[in-house]
Write a protein that holds these residues in place. Sequence first.
Motif, short mmCIF file in Angstrom:
data_model
loop_
_atom_site.label_atom_id
_atom_site.label_comp_id
_atom_site.label_asym_id
_atom_site.label_seq_id
_atom_site.Cartn_x
_atom_site.Cartn_y
_atom_site.Cartn_z
N GLY A 183 0.83 -1.20 0.00
CA GLY A 183 0.00 0.00 0.00
C GLY A 183 0.86 1.25 0.00
O GLY A 183 2.06 1.20 0.20
N GLY A 184 0.25 2.35 -0.22
CA GLY A 184 0.99 3.59 -0.27
C GLY A 184 0.55 4.42 -1.44
O GLY A 184 -0.48 4.18 -2.06
N VAL A 185 1.36 5.38 -1.75
CA VAL A 185 1.04 6.31 -2.82
C VAL A 185 1.70 5.83 -4.10
O VAL A 185 2.89 5.52 -4.12
CB VAL A 185 1.53 7.73 -2.47
CG1 VAL A 185 1.25 8.68 -3.60
CG2 VAL A 185 0.87 8.19 -1.19
N GLY A 186 0.93 5.78 -5.16
CA GLY A 186 1.45 5.43 -6.46
C GLY A 186 1.06 6.50 -7.47
O GLY A 186 0.11 7.25 -7.26
N ARG A 187 1.79 6.59 -8.52
CA ARG A 187 1.52 7.56 -9.56
C ARG A 187 1.24 6.84 -10.87
O ARG A 187 1.81 5.80 -11.17
CB ARG A 187 2.69 8.50 -9.72
CG ARG A 187 3.08 9.19 -8.42
CD ARG A 187 3.54 10.58 -8.70
NE ARG A 187 4.01 11.20 -7.48
CZ ARG A 187 3.27 12.03 -6.76
NH1 ARG A 187 2.05 12.31 -7.13
NH2 ARG A 187 3.74 12.57 -5.67
N ILE A 188 0.32 7.42 -11.64
CA ILE A 188 -0.06 6.81 -12.91
C ILE A 188 1.12 6.78 -13.86
O ILE A 188 1.36 5.78 -14.54
CB ILE A 188 -1.25 7.56 -13.53
CG1 ILE A 188 -2.48 7.38 -12.65
CG2 ILE A 188 -1.53 7.07 -14.94
CD1 ILE A 188 -3.67 8.21 -13.08
N TRP A 189 1.88 7.86 -13.91
CA TRP A 189 3.01 7.91 -14.84
C TRP A 189 4.08 6.90 -14.47
O TRP A 189 4.74 6.34 -15.34
CB TRP A 189 3.59 9.31 -14.91
CG TRP A 189 2.66 10.25 -15.60
CD1 TRP A 189 1.98 11.28 -15.03
CD2 TRP A 189 2.25 10.21 -16.97
NE1 TRP A 189 1.18 11.89 -15.96
CE2 TRP A 189 1.32 11.26 -17.17
CE3 TRP A 189 2.56 9.40 -18.04
CZ2 TRP A 189 0.73 11.51 -18.39
CZ3 TRP A 189 1.96 9.65 -19.26
CH2 TRP A 189 1.06 10.70 -19.43
N GLY A 190 4.25 6.64 -13.19
CA GLY A 190 5.19 5.61 -12.78
C GLY A 190 4.77 4.24 -13.27
O GLY A 190 5.59 3.44 -13.73
N THR A 191 3.47 3.96 -13.20
CA THR A 191 2.95 2.68 -13.69
C THR A 191 3.09 2.58 -15.20
O THR A 191 3.44 1.51 -15.72
CB THR A 191 1.48 2.52 -13.28
OG1 THR A 191 1.39 2.59 -11.85
CG2 THR A 191 0.92 1.19 -13.74
N VAL A 192 2.84 3.67 -15.91
CA VAL A 192 2.99 3.67 -17.37
C VAL A 192 4.45 3.42 -17.75
O VAL A 192 4.75 2.60 -18.63
CB VAL A 192 2.47 4.99 -17.98
CG1 VAL A 192 2.85 5.10 -19.45
CG2 VAL A 192 0.97 5.11 -17.81
N VAL A 193 5.36 4.09 -17.06
CA VAL A 193 6.79 3.88 -17.32
C VAL A 193 7.19 2.45 -16.98
O VAL A 193 7.96 1.81 -17.70
CB VAL A 193 7.64 4.91 -16.55
CG1 VAL A 193 9.11 4.56 -16.59
CG2 VAL A 193 7.42 6.30 -17.10
N GLY A 194 6.65 1.92 -15.88
CA GLY A 194 6.93 0.54 -15.50
C GLY A 194 6.45 -0.45 -16.56
O GLY A 194 7.12 -1.42 -16.86
N ALA A 195 5.27 -0.20 -17.13
CA ALA A 195 4.74 -1.08 -18.18
C ALA A 195 5.60 -1.02 -19.44
O ALA A 195 5.87 -2.04 -20.07
CB ALA A 195 3.30 -0.70 -18.50
N VAL A 196 6.05 0.18 -19.79
CA VAL A 196 6.91 0.32 -20.97
C VAL A 196 8.24 -0.39 -20.75
O VAL A 196 8.72 -1.11 -21.64
CB VAL A 196 7.11 1.82 -21.31
CG1 VAL A 196 8.20 2.01 -22.35
CG2 VAL A 196 5.82 2.44 -21.78
N ILE A 197 8.82 -0.23 -19.59
CA ILE A 197 10.09 -0.90 -19.28
C ILE A 197 9.91 -2.41 -19.30
O ILE A 197 10.75 -3.14 -19.84
CB ILE A 197 10.65 -0.42 -17.93
CG1 ILE A 197 11.12 1.02 -18.04
CG2 ILE A 197 11.78 -1.32 -17.45
CD1 ILE A 197 11.50 1.65 -16.71
N LEU A 198 8.82 -2.89 -18.72
CA LEU A 198 8.56 -4.33 -18.67
C LEU A 198 8.43 -4.92 -20.06
O LEU A 198 9.04 -5.95 -20.36
CB LEU A 198 7.28 -4.59 -17.87
CG LEU A 198 6.87 -6.03 -17.68
CD1 LEU A 198 7.90 -6.76 -16.84
CD2 LEU A 198 5.51 -6.09 -17.05
#
Length: 74
Positions: free
Chosen positions: A30-45
């Motif tokens: 849990g905690g704070v997440g950012r949409i752009w971080g998730t988008v960048v994570g998906a692109v890197i993955l």
Amino acid sequence: RLGSATPTTGLLWELQAITAVVIGGTALRGGVGRIWGTVVGAVILELVANIMVLSNFVSEFLVGAVQGAIIIIA
């Protein structure tokens, strides 16, 4: 044929979603997440998965295992 689906459609997509969120910087507990971080994570993955498959480093069937290892490392 156009209106049909297979039982394996979406197989391991939940693992990809969790891995993208973890790579993007959101904690699993849990905690704070950012949409752009998730988008960048998906692109890197996807970039890592495509490089592994195209370079014949890992079989395309083992990409899920590598994603699991990325979650454990992260």
